[in-house]
Motif scaffolding. Structure first.
Motif, mmCIF file in Angstrom:
data_model
loop_
_atom_site.group_PDB
_atom_site.id
_atom_site.type_symbol
_atom_site.label_atom_id
_atom_site.label_comp_id
_atom_site.label_asym_id
_atom_site.label_seq_id
_atom_site.Cartn_x
_atom_site.Cartn_y
_atom_site.Cartn_z
ATOM 1 N N ALA A 134 -0.591 -6.008 7.433
ATOM 2 C CA ALA A 134 -1.765 -5.383 8.053
ATOM 3 C C ALA A 134 -1.794 -5.635 9.560
ATOM 4 O O ALA A 134 -2.163 -4.740 10.330
ATOM 5 N N GLU A 135 -1.392 -6.815 9.967
ATOM 6 C CA GLU A 135 -1.358 -7.147 11.394
ATOM 7 C C GLU A 135 -0.433 -6.195 12.152
ATOM 8 O O GLU A 135 -0.765 -5.710 13.230
ATOM 9 N N VAL A 136 0.710 -5.896 11.569
ATOM 10 C CA VAL A 136 1.701 -5.021 12.201
ATOM 11 C C VAL A 136 1.212 -3.580 12.286
ATOM 12 O O VAL A 136 1.415 -2.912 13.292
ATOM 13 N N ILE A 137 0.578 -3.105 11.245
ATOM 14 C CA ILE A 137 0.200 -1.691 11.230
ATOM 15 C C ILE A 137 -1.206 -1.441 11.764
ATOM 16 O O ILE A 137 -1.632 -0.297 11.885
ATOM 17 N N GLY A 138 -1.923 -2.504 12.071
ATOM 18 C CA GLY A 138 -3.240 -2.349 12.675
ATOM 19 C C GLY A 138 -4.345 -1.972 11.712
ATOM 20 O O GLY A 138 -5.315 -1.319 12.097
ATOM 21 N N GLU A 139 -4.197 -2.370 10.476
ATOM 22 C CA GLU A 139 -5.220 -2.122 9.459
ATOM 23 C C GLU A 139 -5.632 -3.443 8.836
ATOM 24 O O GLU A 139 -4.912 -4.424 8.924
ATOM 25 N N LYS A 140 -6.769 -3.448 8.162
ATOM 26 C CA LYS A 140 -7.228 -4.638 7.465
ATOM 27 C C LYS A 140 -6.667 -4.639 6.041
ATOM 28 O O LYS A 140 -6.694 -3.617 5.354
ATOM 29 N N ALA A 141 -6.161 -5.779 5.611
ATOM 30 C CA ALA A 141 -5.706 -5.920 4.225
ATOM 31 C C ALA A 141 -6.925 -6.181 3.358
ATOM 32 O O ALA A 141 -7.747 -7.037 3.674
ATOM 33 N N GLU A 142 -7.037 -5.423 2.264
ATOM 34 C CA GLU A 142 -8.190 -5.585 1.380
ATOM 35 C C GLU A 142 -7.723 -5.697 -0.071
ATOM 36 O O GLU A 142 -6.669 -5.193 -0.445
ATOM 37 N N SER A 143 -8.547 -6.303 -0.874
ATOM 38 C CA SER A 143 -8.281 -6.465 -2.291
ATOM 39 C C SER A 143 -8.299 -5.106 -3.010
ATOM 40 O O SER A 143 -8.982 -4.177 -2.571
ATOM 41 N N VAL A 144 -7.593 -5.020 -4.126
ATOM 42 C CA VAL A 144 -7.630 -3.801 -4.928
ATOM 43 C C VAL A 144 -9.003 -3.579 -5.562
ATOM 44 O O VAL A 144 -9.260 -2.512 -6.116
ATOM 45 N N SER A 145 -9.883 -4.546 -5.433
ATOM 46 C CA SER A 145 -11.254 -4.347 -5.927
ATOM 47 C C SER A 145 -12.039 -3.405 -5.018
ATOM 48 O O SER A 145 -13.107 -2.929 -5.399
#
Length: 135
Positions: A22-33
């Motif tokens: 996520a850091e590399v692509i500029g997005e937030k990593a979120e749970s599958v929930s």
């Protein structure tokens, strides 16, 4: 291009990879929930092996979001297995979702096995993988 990062983890190992990607692509990593709010061209989807399969939560996420996913790029950790690609491919194909043939996988700490993994090298390799996919 719309990109998202989702993950399922029990130990925190796969979440570490998700945050690096996520850091590399500029997005937030979120749970599958957390469901996708709109269509994504590329979904980085992380999990591990649990009893030689991906967790039911991952399968449910794909089923419930299949119309919003352009292509899945999978990544994951495990103590013993070398890739989550095969079980992830099966779930993706059952739901009519394309999956990238290349995946990223590394060892994860489990009991006495692979202490400290994923480590800094693993996280840097995950970042390099994400950059390669996004070219």
């Amino acid at each position: 291009m719309n990109i998202a990062v989702r993950f399922y983890t029990r130990s925190g190992n796969t979440e570490k990879l998700a945050n690096a990607i996520a850091e590399v692509i500029g997005e937030k990593a979120e749970s599958v929930s957390i469901p996708l709010t709109g269509k994504v061209d590329v979904l980085f989807l992380g999990c591990s092996y649990y009893a030689f399969d991906v967790d039911e939560n991952v399968k449910k996420f794909i089923r419930e979001n299949k119309g919003k996913i352009g292509k899945i790029v999978c990544f994951g950790t495990s103590a013993m297995m070398k890739s989550v690609y095969k079980p992830m491919k099966k779930v993706a194909e059952e739901n009519g979702v394309e999956i990238e043939e290349e995946d990223f996988h590394c060892h994860g700490s489990f009991g006495l096995l692979h202490k400290g993994r994923p480590n800094a090298d693993d996280l840097n390799n995950a970042k390099s993988f994400a950059k390669k996919i996004m070219k």
